[in-house]
Design an enzyme around this catalytic site. Structure first.
Site, PDB file in Angstrom:
ATOM      1  N   ARG A 131       0.734  -0.932  -0.628  1.00  0.00           N
ATOM      2  CA  ARG A 131      -0.004   0.028  -0.344  1.00  0.00           C
ATOM      3  C   ARG A 131       0.827   1.417   0.109  1.00  0.00           C
ATOM      4  O   ARG A 131       0.273   2.558   0.437  1.00  0.00           O
ATOM      5  CB  ARG A 131      -1.131   0.233   1.572  1.00  0.00           C
ATOM      6  CG  ARG A 131      -2.126  -0.920   1.261  1.00  0.00           C
ATOM      7  CD  ARG A 131      -2.763  -1.232   2.018  1.00  0.00           C
ATOM      8  NE  ARG A 131      -3.841  -1.914   2.319  1.00  0.00           N
ATOM      9  CZ  ARG A 131      -3.905  -2.933   2.675  1.00  0.00           C
ATOM     10  NH1 ARG A 131      -3.167  -3.485   4.195  1.00  0.00           N
ATOM     11  NH2 ARG A 131      -5.206  -4.012   2.555  1.00  0.00           N
TER      12      ARG A 131
ATOM     13  N   LYS B  93       4.729  12.182  -9.112  1.00  0.00           N
ATOM     14  CA  LYS B  93       3.532  12.087 -10.802  1.00  0.00           C
ATOM     15  C   LYS B  93       4.624  10.114 -11.235  1.00  0.00           C
ATOM     16  O   LYS B  93       5.825  10.310 -11.744  1.00  0.00           O
ATOM     17  CB  LYS B  93       3.697  12.505 -12.394  1.00  0.00           C
ATOM     18  CG  LYS B  93       2.704  13.483 -11.895  1.00  0.00           C
ATOM     19  CD  LYS B  93       2.976  13.885 -13.428  1.00  0.00           C
ATOM     20  CE  LYS B  93       1.168  15.012 -13.668  1.00  0.00           C
ATOM     21  NZ  LYS B  93       1.742  16.249 -14.858  1.00  0.00           N
TER      22      LYS B  93
ATOM     23  N   GLU C 163      12.884  19.644 -22.016  1.00  0.00           N
ATOM     24  CA  GLU C 163      12.006  20.893 -21.508  1.00  0.00           C
ATOM     25  C   GLU C 163      12.574  21.516 -20.444  1.00  0.00           C
ATOM     26  O   GLU C 163      11.284  22.040 -19.747  1.00  0.00           O
ATOM     27  CB  GLU C 163      11.914  19.114 -20.660  1.00  0.00           C
ATOM     28  CG  GLU C 163      11.655  17.764 -20.769  1.00  0.00           C
ATOM     29  CD  GLU C 163       9.856  17.908 -20.232  1.00  0.00           C
ATOM     30  OE1 GLU C 163       9.455  19.021 -20.113  1.00  0.00           O
ATOM     31  OE2 GLU C 163       9.273  16.686 -20.948  1.00  0.00           O
TER      32      GLU C 163
ATOM     33  N   LYS D 124       9.638  24.202 -10.441  1.00  0.00           N
ATOM     34  CA  LYS D 124       8.656  23.033 -10.681  1.00  0.00           C
ATOM     35  C   LYS D 124       7.828  23.000  -9.498  1.00  0.00           C
ATOM     36  O   LYS D 124       6.979  22.707  -9.370  1.00  0.00           O
ATOM     37  CB  LYS D 124       9.616  21.727 -11.098  1.00  0.00           C
ATOM     38  CG  LYS D 124       8.690  20.498 -11.139  1.00  0.00           C
ATOM     39  CD  LYS D 124       9.104  19.711 -12.013  1.00  0.00           C
ATOM     40  CE  LYS D 124       7.313  18.770 -12.121  1.00  0.00           C
ATOM     41  NZ  LYS D 124       7.395  17.168 -12.713  1.00  0.00           N
TER      42      LYS D 124
ATOM     43  N   GLU E 167      -2.756  18.592  -9.974  1.00  0.00           N
ATOM     44  CA  GLU E 167      -3.448  19.548 -11.306  1.00  0.00           C
ATOM     45  C   GLU E 167      -4.171  19.079 -11.565  1.00  0.00           C
ATOM     46  O   GLU E 167      -4.966  19.275 -12.716  1.00  0.00           O
ATOM     47  CB  GLU E 167      -2.287  17.487 -12.644  1.00  0.00           C
ATOM     48  CG  GLU E 167      -2.470  18.836 -13.217  1.00  0.00           C
ATOM     49  CD  GLU E 167      -1.062  18.084 -14.832  1.00  0.00           C
ATOM     50  OE1 GLU E 167       0.077  17.112 -14.609  1.00  0.00           O
ATOM     51  OE2 GLU E 167      -2.761  18.023 -15.979  1.00  0.00           O
TER      52      GLU E 167
ATOM     53  N   ARG F  47      -0.684  23.031 -12.546  1.00  0.00           N
ATOM     54  CA  ARG F  47       0.359  22.223 -12.931  1.00  0.00           C
ATOM     55  C   ARG F  47       0.369  21.588 -14.502  1.00  0.00           C
ATOM     56  O   ARG F  47       1.325  21.495 -15.040  1.00  0.00           O
ATOM     57  CB  ARG F  47      -0.221  21.019 -11.727  1.00  0.00           C
ATOM     58  CG  ARG F  47       1.238  19.817 -12.463  1.00  0.00           C
ATOM     59  CD  ARG F  47       1.375  18.843 -10.882  1.00  0.00           C
ATOM     60  NE  ARG F  47       2.558  18.441 -11.203  1.00  0.00           N
ATOM     61  CZ  ARG F  47       3.160  17.130 -10.992  1.00  0.00           C
ATOM     62  NH1 ARG F  47       2.815  16.819  -9.659  1.00  0.00           N
ATOM     63  NH2 ARG F  47       4.078  16.704 -11.079  1.00  0.00           N
TER      64      ARG F  47
ATOM     65  N   ASN G  86       2.926  20.834 -18.942  1.00  0.00           N
ATOM     66  CA  ASN G  86       2.706  20.110 -20.297  1.00  0.00           C
ATOM     67  C   ASN G  86       2.898  20.862 -20.932  1.00  0.00           C
ATOM     68  O   ASN G  86       1.881  20.105 -22.515  1.00  0.00           O
ATOM     69  CB  ASN G  86       1.145  19.268 -19.903  1.00  0.00           C
ATOM     70  CG  ASN G  86       0.938  18.517 -18.660  1.00  0.00           C
ATOM     71  OD1 ASN G  86       2.053  18.032 -18.711  1.00  0.00           O
ATOM     72  ND2 ASN G  86      -0.122  18.754 -18.401  1.00  0.00           N
TER      73      ASN G  86
ATOM     74  N   HIS H 182       3.144  19.273 -24.360  1.00  0.00           N
ATOM     75  CA  HIS H 182       2.484  16.937 -24.079  1.00  0.00           C
ATOM     76  C   HIS H 182       1.957  17.099 -25.798  1.00  0.00           C
ATOM     77  O   HIS H 182       2.330  15.776 -25.509  1.00  0.00           O
ATOM     78  CB  HIS H 182       2.993  17.217 -23.057  1.00  0.00           C
ATOM     79  CG  HIS H 182       4.390  17.956 -22.948  1.00  0.00           C
ATOM     80  ND1 HIS H 182       5.042  18.560 -22.337  1.00  0.00           N
ATOM     81  CD2 HIS H 182       4.741  16.813 -21.570  1.00  0.00           C
ATOM     82  CE1 HIS H 182       6.127  17.947 -21.847  1.00  0.00           C
ATOM     83  NE2 HIS H 182       5.899  17.066 -21.247  1.00  0.00           N
TER      84      HIS H 182
ATOM     85  N   HIS I 161       2.872  14.147 -27.059  1.00  0.00           N
ATOM     86  CA  HIS I 161       2.546  12.696 -27.106  1.00  0.00           C
ATOM     87  C   HIS I 161       1.782  11.824 -28.260  1.00  0.00           C
ATOM     88  O   HIS I 161       2.354  10.900 -28.574  1.00  0.00           O
ATOM     89  CB  HIS I 161       1.422  12.762 -26.270  1.00  0.00           C
ATOM     90  CG  HIS I 161       2.038  12.854 -24.841  1.00  0.00           C
ATOM     91  ND1 HIS I 161       1.033  13.307 -23.560  1.00  0.00           N
ATOM     92  CD2 HIS I 161       3.216  12.697 -24.340  1.00  0.00           C
ATOM     93  CE1 HIS I 161       1.806  12.993 -22.427  1.00  0.00           C
ATOM     94  NE2 HIS I 161       3.134  12.627 -23.078  1.00  0.00           N
TER      95      HIS I 161
ATOM     96  N   HIS J 191      10.946  11.716 -25.999  1.00  0.00           N
ATOM     97  CA  HIS J 191      10.319  12.301 -25.342  1.00  0.00           C
ATOM     98  C   HIS J 191      10.684  13.312 -25.354  1.00  0.00           C
ATOM     99  O   HIS J 191       9.308  14.727 -26.248  1.00  0.00           O
ATOM    100  CB  HIS J 191       9.968  11.528 -23.473  1.00  0.00           C
ATOM    101  CG  HIS J 191       8.410  12.591 -23.311  1.00  0.00           C
ATOM    102  ND1 HIS J 191       7.616  12.468 -23.022  1.00  0.00           N
ATOM    103  CD2 HIS J 191       9.082  13.895 -22.104  1.00  0.00           C
ATOM    104  CE1 HIS J 191       7.068  13.620 -22.635  1.00  0.00           C
ATOM    105  NE2 HIS J 191       8.147  13.669 -21.480  1.00  0.00           N
TER     106      HIS J 191
END
Ligand code: NAD
Ligand code: GLY
Length: 364
Positions: free
Chosen positions: A123, A145, A187, A229, A239, A243, A247, A250, A254, A267
């Site tokens: 957990r 994340k 980035e 960040k 997010e 946040r 992206n 992105h 993506h 990426h």
């Protein structure tokens, strides 16, 4: 010089990011002092482990920690549930307890998979990020994340699970290939464009030093990125709003990554292309003037980053964007720059306008 930033999530959820050259040797001391935990499972891949694994294992052992190691194959295609199961088996075999730690040594792939494993084992146990790519040092190791890919979509299975500590040794960047280093710079640029015009200016002024991986410049840049960040994550950890600006590029990116089967474009490379597309969209919508678009293109150029659009069908790029996680209530949401240092989130942009922008980028 050791730089330290706190990701302020309130109380004991806050954690430190420590940045310095040659700090891998201090991993055991830092980890022992910050967590007090004796048992660690180090997750890495064969390439990174062959470069830095022994150094980290020795640093941990000399601080009295008990270490086991678990390796995954190198590559985005292994960021999947099968490898998570493998890591869970390794954690069981190593007798990890709820109080034990996982340490991720590697780039964003290792970091995302190790973080996800830590978040579900018993957990949720604690984990430490020791990022070794530029992309992981400026972005993926901070913010909690975690994710693995589903055959139908990137990062579709994941959690929010913050690390306990992030240790960044900027000397590890010296062994990165030129292509991986430049992908990470893709980035870096986003932080200047959407959040901090002074940082954008610094990148323009120090582009040559940064491209050459001059240590002092690299450390300063990594530190500035992490500061930005951490401010954003502290304000919007899950997010629900701010946040999302991380992206930038992105949604286009993506789709481009997917069209290349996650092999043709890295990426960070796809994000750079996506950032140029988002800038052209902002220009089309009157949010960014032509000199600013030119400044962004010229910074990519100075840093040696190619932001040229691969020759994909514009309709396919658009369709791929619709599958992005950022689609909400069937509406596409795209982050675009609003002048340099600011942003706007565009809800449901016109299909015809997006196709026009994609065609324009293809002709540049
Ligand atoms: P990566 O982890 O695949 O690393 C790139 C390559 O560099 C790999 O071959 C790796 O073995 C090698 N490598 C790593 N460190 C090295 C070193 N010091 N010297 C030589 N080689 C080294 O790729 P990446 O760009 O670091 O990460 C991309 C991943 O990060 C993607 O899966 C992306 O989805 C994820 N990501 C996550 C977040 C987040 O917030 N969690 C943010 C951005 C990206
Ligand atoms: N890289 C995007 C985020 O951490 O939110």
């Amino acid at each position: 010089m050791v730089r330290e930033i706190c990701v302020d999530l309130g109380g004991d959820r806050s954690y430190k990011v420590i940045i310095a050259a040659g700090i891998l040797d201090e991993t055991g001391r830092l980890l022992g002092a910050e967590t007090g935990q004796p048992r660690v499972m180090l997750i890495s891949n064969p390439l990174v482990f062959s470069l830095y694994g022994q150094q980290v294992v020795e640093a941990l052992q000399s601080a009295g920690l008990r270490v086991s190691t678990a390796l995954m194959p190198d590559g985005e295609e292994y960021k999947n549930m099968q490898q998570v199961n493998h890591m869970l088996d390794e954690a069981m075999a190593a007798n990890l307890e709820r109080s034990s730690l996982i340490l991720a040594l590697g780039g964003g792939v290792v970091g995302d998979l190790a973080g996800f494993t830590a978040s579900i084992f018993q957990r949720g146990i604690r984990y430490i990020q020791v990022p070794t790519t530029l992309l992981a040092q400026v972005d993926s190791s901070v913010g909690g994340k975690t994710a693995v890919n589903h055959p139908q979509g990137k990062n579709m299975i994941g959690t929010f699970h913050q690390p306990d500590l992030v240790i960044i040794d900027t000397l590890t960047l010296n062994t990165l290939t030129e292509r991986e280093y430049l992908a990470g710079l893709g980035e870096v640029v986003k932080y200047g464009i959407i959040y901090d015009s002074d940082f954008f200016q610094l990148l323009e002024d120090k582009a040559a030093l940064l491209k050459d991986r001059e240590q002092e410049t690299v450390q300063e840049v990594v530190c500035r990125c992490i500061k930005i960040k951490s401010e954003i994550v502290a304000e919007d950890e899950r997010e629900s709003g701010l946040r999302m600006i991380l992206n930038l590029g992105h949604t286009f990116g993506h789709s481009i990554e997917k069209l290349g089967n996650y092999k043709s474009s890295k990426h960070g490379e796809a994000v750079a292309v996506g950032t140029m597309l988002a800038s052209l969209l902002a220009q089309e919508m009157g949010l960014l003037d032509k000199p600013s678009v030119d400044r962004i293109a010229s910074l990519f150029d100075k840093l040696g980053i190619s932001a040229s659009l691969p020759a994909y069908n514009p309709d396919d790029i658009y369709e791929g964007m619709l599958n992005d996680k950022k689609v909400k209530n069937d509406k596409l949401r795209i982050v675009v720059p609003r002048e340099i240092g600011g942003y706007k989130i565009i809800e449901n942009p016109d299909r015809s306008m997006l196709i026009k922008i994609i065609k324009r980028a293809a002709s540049l």
